[in-house]
Design an enzyme around this catalytic site. Structure first.
Site, PDB file in Angstrom:
ATOM      1  CE  LYS A 183      37.192  45.542  29.445  1.00 40.65           C
ATOM      2  NZ  LYS A 183      36.611  45.491  30.801  1.00 40.65           N
TER       3      LYS A 183
HETATM    4  C1  LIG Z   1      36.051  44.506  31.508  1.00 44.48           C
HETATM    5  C2  LIG Z   1      35.844  44.749  32.931  1.00 44.48           C
HETATM    6  C3  LIG Z   1      35.850  43.688  33.850  1.00 44.48           C
HETATM    7  C4  LIG Z   1      35.991  42.252  33.437  1.00 44.48           C
HETATM    8  O1  LIG Z   1      37.270  41.957  32.932  1.00 44.48           O
HETATM    9  P1  LIG Z   1      37.496  40.660  32.026  1.00 44.48           P
HETATM   10  O2  LIG Z   1      38.897  40.765  31.540  1.00 44.48           O
HETATM   11  O3  LIG Z   1      36.496  40.748  30.915  1.00 44.48           O
HETATM   12  O4  LIG Z   1      37.268  39.476  32.890  1.00 44.48           O
HETATM   13  C5  LIG Z   1      35.723  44.008  35.191  1.00 44.48           C
HETATM   14  N1  LIG Z   1      35.551  45.283  35.597  1.00 44.48           N
HETATM   15  C6  LIG Z   1      35.529  46.315  34.734  1.00 44.48           C
HETATM   16  C7  LIG Z   1      35.304  47.695  35.257  1.00 44.48           C
HETATM   17  C8  LIG Z   1      35.680  46.089  33.380  1.00 44.48           C
HETATM   18  O5  LIG Z   1      35.655  47.125  32.535  1.00 44.48           O
END
Ligand SMILES: *Cc1c(COP(=O)(O)O)cnc(C)c1O
Length: 498
Positions: free
Chosen positions: A113
């Site tokens: 993120k």
């Molecule tokens: C947010 C997240 C995901 C999922 O990603 P999306 O964009 O919501 O599909 C997968 N793995 C981790 C560690 C995340 O923080």
């Protein structure tokens, strides 16, 4: 380049306006009116550049209302000011020939993120100026764990902003909870809700689109925006690393220019994999987009059958950031695959909110089959994958990445396709030490997550990220929780509105 809404294709706003507003007033999501292209030569040239320059090239295609200098300031503030623990920002690690792990967790909160949330505050404050907005911006976040912390880190003390994060009380790891409840900064708030992520997300969306609430805020000189992946400013930065990965593989001589690769993404809200779709549409030679889910496999079923049905049991898993039954960004994909038919999108999404289910038409089913491959991993398969990768390669992956690696193995077995692949690694194993240790057969009595981290360090030989080890000495500031019906009250209280 203008942006439309998935529920109103006649909307025509700039990228700055899209980023400021977060979600469209009609409840839809902003999408570019067309997807810009990158030629193979342009992609090849990126291989010789650093990550900030690569980002600049991609952004300039999407944020055409930003000046080159504005984009440059944003990418440099995000990607070359020391927030990431590797100069390359992302790392490609070859497990074996043709199987590359794309490490996206070198940012300050150790999850992918950060790739977007380190730059979003800069894009947003620039957009606020450009759009001539004279209000304070309140960022409202629903998080399944990682977004919340990454957004708090990105926005803390950002001028002209307040940020409030809601997370499911029992839906995040102890480390994630501690990361959020100890957050520093004078413009931040964190609140647990008694419910799951979908409850948090639905609640935020409702507050966000309630005209009465908007009026109250406006009277107080405040407006909402979003740092969730419904904000276009979250998605655009995610496209960069897929373009960048391809350019890097070519640059490193791992593939030839134009050779197609497969991309596998551990998926929850469908933001990360949608970014890969945009990269493919821009011209990055991507063959299949492999959508990996955990036991909450609503997307596996959807991609296979065209039926989206959230009426099913919700599982709390060891990959909590993917414990989602309503994948918001899917709406953008369906909009594009319908040829920009906002009436169609509106009708199936009102069906979803009425019945929890919709079925797409045959044309869209066909396109989805062509673009995607989907499967899921059970909890046992996820743990087994962590153990296997550790045994075979001496490399330790987190639970989310393990879902992707496990599904990628299934893909290879099922299709026989072993062409070069990029597998997104979305978190550091240190964010989920309990589950990772258990998978490695090192479960036992640990006092807390820090003792687990030390043990994991002994086993994996990977450094413990400083951002996590320093939590040990921090005191939680935010310990409250509210019913899911009381979220608006929590918002007003943070903003000191009666
Ligand atoms: C947010 C997240 C995901 C999922 O990603 P999306 O964009 O919501 O599909 C997968 N793995 C981790 C560690 C995340 O923080």
């Amino acid at each position: 380049m203008f942006y439309q809404s998935t529920r109103d294709s006649s909307l025509k706003i700039t990228s700055a306006e899209a980023i400021v507003s977060g979600i469209s007033r009609d409840g839809g999501l902003h999408v570019p009116e067309s997807i810009p292209s990158l030629s193979l030569d342009e992609i090849k040239d990126l291989g010789g550049l650093g990550y900030p320059e690569r980002a600049q090239r991609v952004f300039s295609k999407f944020l055409t209302d930003f000046s080159e200098d504005e984009i440059k300031n944003c990418v440099n503030s995000a990607y070359s000011s020391g927030g990431f623990d590797t100069e390359n920002v992302m790392e490609l690690r070859e497990l074996k020939k043709g199987e590359n792990i794309l490490e996206l967790w070198h940012g300050p909160t150790c999850a992918f993120k950060d790739m977007a949330l380190q730059i979003l505050p800069h894009l947003l404050t620039t957009s606020v100026k450009k759009a001539g907005v004279d209000k304070k911006v309140c960022i409202l976040v629903a998080t399944s764990g990682d977004t919340g912390k990454a957004a708090l880190e990105g926005f803390k003390d950002a001028p002209g902003t307040e940020i409030l994060v809601f997370y499911p009380e029992n839906g995040v790891s102890a480390m994630q909870k501690l990361q959020m409840t100890t957050q520093e900064g004078n413009n931040v708030g964190v609140c647990a809700i008694k419910g799951n992520f979908d409850d948090a997300q639905t609640g935020v969306k409702k507050i966000f689109t309630d005209p009465e609430v908007a009026k109250v805020l406006s009277d107080n000189g405040i407006m909402f925006s979003s740092a969730n992946s419904i904000n276009w400013g979250r998605l655009a930065p995610q496209i960069v690393y897929y373009v960048s990965s391809y350019a890097q593989l070519v640059h490193d001589g791992k593939i030839s220019l134009g050779e197609k690769i497969n991309v596998c993404v551990p998926t929850g809200n469908f933001g990360n994999i949608l970014a890969a779709y945009y990269a493919k549409k821009m011209g990055v030679p991507i063959k299949k987009l492999i959508c990996a889910s955990n036991s909450n496999n609503v997307l596996t079923d959807f991609i296979r059958t065209g039926v989206y049905d959230r009426n099913r049991r919700f599982y709390t898993t060891i990959s909590p950031s993917m414990d989602i039954l309503i994948s918001s960004n899917l709406e953008r994909l369906i909009y594009h695959l319908s040829g920009g038919d906002s009436e169609y999108v509106k009708s199936i999404y009102s069906e979803l909110s009425a019945t929890g289910r919709f079925e797409v038409n045959d044309d869209i089913k066909r396109s989805i089959k062509e673009l995607f491959y989907a499967d899921f991993c059970t909890e046992d398969e996820t743990k087994a994958t962590i153990g296997k990768i550790n045994a075979e390669y001496g490399y330790t992956i987190d639970t989310h990445t393990a879902v992707a690696v496990g599904v990628y193995d299934k893909f290879v077995k099922d299709t026989g396709d072993c062409d070069c692949a990029v597998i997104a690694s979305t978190a550091s194993p240190y964010k989920f030490p309990a589950a990772v240790l258990e998978a490695l057969g090192a479960n036992g009595e640990y006092r807390d997550e820090f003792e687990m981290a030390d043990r994991l360090n002994e086993i994996s030989g990977m450094d413990i990220p400083k951002a996590l080890s320093e939590l040990k000495t921090k005191k939680p500031r935010f310990t409250g929780s509210v019913e899911k019906t009381e979220m608006l009250g929590a918002v007003y209280s943070l903003l000191k509105i009666k």
